[in-house]
Scaffold this active site. Sequence first.
Site, PDB file in Angstrom:
ATOM      1  N   LYS A   1       0.150  -7.447  12.930  1.00 30.83           N
ATOM      2  CA  LYS A   1      -0.900  -6.577  12.401  1.00 30.83           C
ATOM      3  C   LYS A   1      -2.208  -6.939  13.103  1.00 30.83           C
ATOM      4  O   LYS A   1      -2.604  -8.111  13.111  1.00 30.83           O
ATOM      5  CB  LYS A   1      -1.023  -6.772  10.883  1.00 30.83           C
ATOM      6  CG  LYS A   1      -1.981  -5.783  10.227  1.00 30.83           C
ATOM      7  CD  LYS A   1      -2.016  -5.934   8.705  1.00 30.83           C
ATOM      8  CE  LYS A   1      -2.902  -4.848   8.096  1.00 30.83           C
ATOM      9  NZ  LYS A   1      -3.020  -4.962   6.634  1.00 30.83           N
TER      10      LYS A   1
ATOM     11  N   TYR B   1      -7.961   0.355  -4.353  1.00 29.05           N
ATOM     12  CA  TYR B   1      -6.648   0.805  -4.800  1.00 29.05           C
ATOM     13  C   TYR B   1      -5.836  -0.399  -5.215  1.00 29.05           C
ATOM     14  O   TYR B   1      -6.172  -1.546  -4.911  1.00 29.05           O
ATOM     15  CB  TYR B   1      -5.929   1.588  -3.697  1.00 29.05           C
ATOM     16  CG  TYR B   1      -5.468   0.732  -2.560  1.00 29.05           C
ATOM     17  CD1 TYR B   1      -6.341   0.353  -1.553  1.00 29.05           C
ATOM     18  CD2 TYR B   1      -4.158   0.265  -2.508  1.00 29.05           C
ATOM     19  CE1 TYR B   1      -5.928  -0.465  -0.515  1.00 29.05           C
ATOM     20  CE2 TYR B   1      -3.741  -0.543  -1.472  1.00 29.05           C
ATOM     21  CZ  TYR B   1      -4.630  -0.904  -0.484  1.00 29.05           C
ATOM     22  OH  TYR B   1      -4.220  -1.718   0.529  1.00 29.05           O
TER      23      TYR B   1
ATOM     24  N   THR C   1       1.602  -4.257   4.272  1.00 26.26           N
ATOM     25  CA  THR C   1       1.431  -4.511   5.703  1.00 26.26           C
ATOM     26  C   THR C   1       0.881  -5.910   6.004  1.00 26.26           C
ATOM     27  O   THR C   1       1.013  -6.384   7.126  1.00 26.26           O
ATOM     28  CB  THR C   1       0.492  -3.461   6.334  1.00 26.26           C
ATOM     29  OG1 THR C   1      -0.766  -3.500   5.669  1.00 26.26           O
ATOM     30  CG2 THR C   1       1.098  -2.075   6.260  1.00 26.26           C
ATOM     31  N   ASP C   2       0.267  -6.564   5.004  1.00 28.31           N
ATOM     32  CA  ASP C   2      -0.416  -7.828   5.302  1.00 28.31           C
ATOM     33  C   ASP C   2       0.519  -8.899   5.869  1.00 28.31           C
ATOM     34  O   ASP C   2       0.144  -9.633   6.781  1.00 28.31           O
ATOM     35  CB  ASP C   2      -1.089  -8.383   4.034  1.00 28.31           C
ATOM     36  CG  ASP C   2      -2.324  -7.592   3.637  1.00 28.31           C
ATOM     37  OD1 ASP C   2      -2.693  -6.651   4.361  1.00 28.31           O
ATOM     38  OD2 ASP C   2      -2.929  -7.922   2.599  1.00 28.31           O
TER      39      ASP C   2
ATOM     40  N   GLU D   1      -2.446 -29.154  28.478  1.00 31.33           N
ATOM     41  CA  GLU D   1      -3.515 -30.132  28.245  1.00 31.33           C
ATOM     42  C   GLU D   1      -3.066 -31.227  27.284  1.00 31.33           C
ATOM     43  O   GLU D   1      -3.693 -32.274  27.190  1.00 31.33           O
ATOM     44  CB  GLU D   1      -4.758 -29.435  27.678  1.00 31.33           C
ATOM     45  CG  GLU D   1      -5.513 -28.618  28.702  1.00 31.33           C
ATOM     46  CD  GLU D   1      -6.767 -28.000  28.087  1.00 31.33           C
ATOM     47  OE1 GLU D   1      -7.706 -28.737  27.783  1.00 31.33           O
ATOM     48  OE2 GLU D   1      -6.774 -26.763  27.903  1.00 31.33           O
TER      49      GLU D   1
ATOM     50  N   SER E   1       1.675  -7.590  -0.434  1.00 29.38           N
ATOM     51  CA  SER E   1       2.455  -8.557   0.353  1.00 29.38           C
ATOM     52  C   SER E   1       1.702  -9.857   0.601  1.00 29.38           C
ATOM     53  O   SER E   1       2.280 -10.809   1.122  1.00 29.38           O
ATOM     54  CB  SER E   1       2.943  -7.933   1.652  1.00 29.38           C
ATOM     55  OG  SER E   1       1.886  -7.719   2.543  1.00 29.38           O
TER      56      SER E   1
ATOM     57  N   THR F   1       0.819  -1.211   0.000  1.00 27.32           N
ATOM     58  CA  THR F   1       0.000   0.000   0.000  1.00 27.32           C
ATOM     59  C   THR F   1       0.850   1.257   0.000  1.00 27.32           C
ATOM     60  O   THR F   1       0.478   2.272  -0.572  1.00 27.32           O
ATOM     61  CB  THR F   1      -0.905   0.012   1.254  1.00 27.32           C
ATOM     62  OG1 THR F   1      -1.813  -1.053   1.137  1.00 27.32           O
ATOM     63  CG2 THR F   1      -1.677   1.297   1.378  1.00 27.32           C
TER      64      THR F   1
HETATM   65  N1  GLU Z   1      -2.585  -6.182   0.788  1.00 28.73           N
HETATM   66  C1  GLU Z   1      -1.579  -5.243   0.439  1.00 28.73           C
HETATM   67  C2  GLU Z   1      -0.219  -5.601   0.999  1.00 28.73           C
HETATM   68  O1  GLU Z   1      -0.075  -6.156   2.046  1.00 28.73           O
HETATM   69  C3  GLU Z   1      -1.936  -3.901   0.895  1.00 28.73           C
HETATM   70  C4  GLU Z   1      -1.954  -3.788   2.389  1.00 28.73           C
HETATM   71  C5  GLU Z   1      -0.962  -2.770   2.862  1.00 28.73           C
HETATM   72  O2  GLU Z   1       0.144  -2.651   2.364  1.00 28.73           O
HETATM   73  O3  GLU Z   1      -1.342  -2.092   3.791  1.00 28.73           O
HETATM   74  O4  GLU Z   1       0.740  -5.272   0.344  1.00 28.73           O
END
Ligand code: GLU
Length: 357
Positions: free
Chosen positions: A193, A54, A120-121, A314, A87, A41
């Site tokens: 995350k 996007y 971020t994923d 357990e 990602s 992103t």
């Molecule tokens: N799904 C995309 C990724 O992880 C966009 C999410 C992001 O970067 O915040 O690259």
Amino acid sequence: MKHKAILSSVVLVALWWCSAGAQAADTGPLPRIRVLGTGGTIAGAQLEAGGQAYQPGRYDVGALLRAVPDLERIATVTGEQVASVGSQDMNDSLWLELARRVDAALAQPDVDGALVTHGTDTLEETSYFLSLVVASPKPVVLVGAMRPATAPGADGPANLQHAFTVLADPAARGRGTLVCMDDAVHYARNVVKTSTTSAATFQSINRGPAGRVRPGRVEWYEPMDRRRVPDPPFAVHALRQLPRVDVIYAHAGMSPDLIDAAVRNGARGIVVAGVGDGNVSQAALERLARAAQAGVVIVRSTRLVMGSVARNVEIDDDSLGFVAAGELNPAKARVLLLLALTRTSVPAEVQRLFDEH
Ligand code: GLU
């Protein structure tokens, strides 16, 4: 087709100078930072102004860096594009390529640190992977953004500026791979995350962040946990692929079918995102025990957000030959198991690696 596009973007290296100012007027030489772009992103563009949709990975690193305020006062920067992917398409072979590029950059005497831009994923996985394989004490910081570069309030430029501030701090050296988002700096092992859309999505669950980034400086929270820097790191340079490790999510009424499918498809390790303290149904437990006897390494993690999975609560890990993931969530446990399997598939030795890393 998509895979091909990723591979060609890996092969395509764009190297350029972003800032040539090697000397600040009165503060001495600036740190020399290599930026490696992978997409996400932070490099994304909205499909239409004001819309939520996007496309990640649309801008290259050079374009991102031009948006960072005051960069020429913080660091001297060179950049290269390793990939341009969302990602969710990060994978084991891209990790190996990225590790080689980071190590090659840090081996250069005129590079003081590395910054990796990333979606971020799966940033929590890539950062943990790099933290386990990069040998250099020079700092590595991963940075992403929750809002695309074209959105109002895009968080990429500030996150990048903070990442450069962290890299410019001599105290960042020796802390392993770090993640810089939303005014905070995190150790790779701890950061996850937590929100689908919030700019404050990254949290160091159980422990809190490594520090806060203020304008022009970093407040480190001490003491640092020395386990963050593996000694020796996992050696992956000669590897072109990693063993198959699957994650299986537990739930009420869990059937053993996905365990069978993983084993049938050649998994050398299985991480269970267990219920509670890493538990699974009786039927799944029996099938996992059978897989362990056949040499598949079974790691019990949890689908819960907080806490840790301990041995022999357990489930009798000792007699079943299982490994307990401790604080590592399933995604991070998978990363460590991938690397552990390059050294051993003896459960007790894998457990020792989990206890140490
Ligand atoms: N799904 C995309 C990724 O992880 C966009 C999410 C992001 O970067 O915040 O690259």
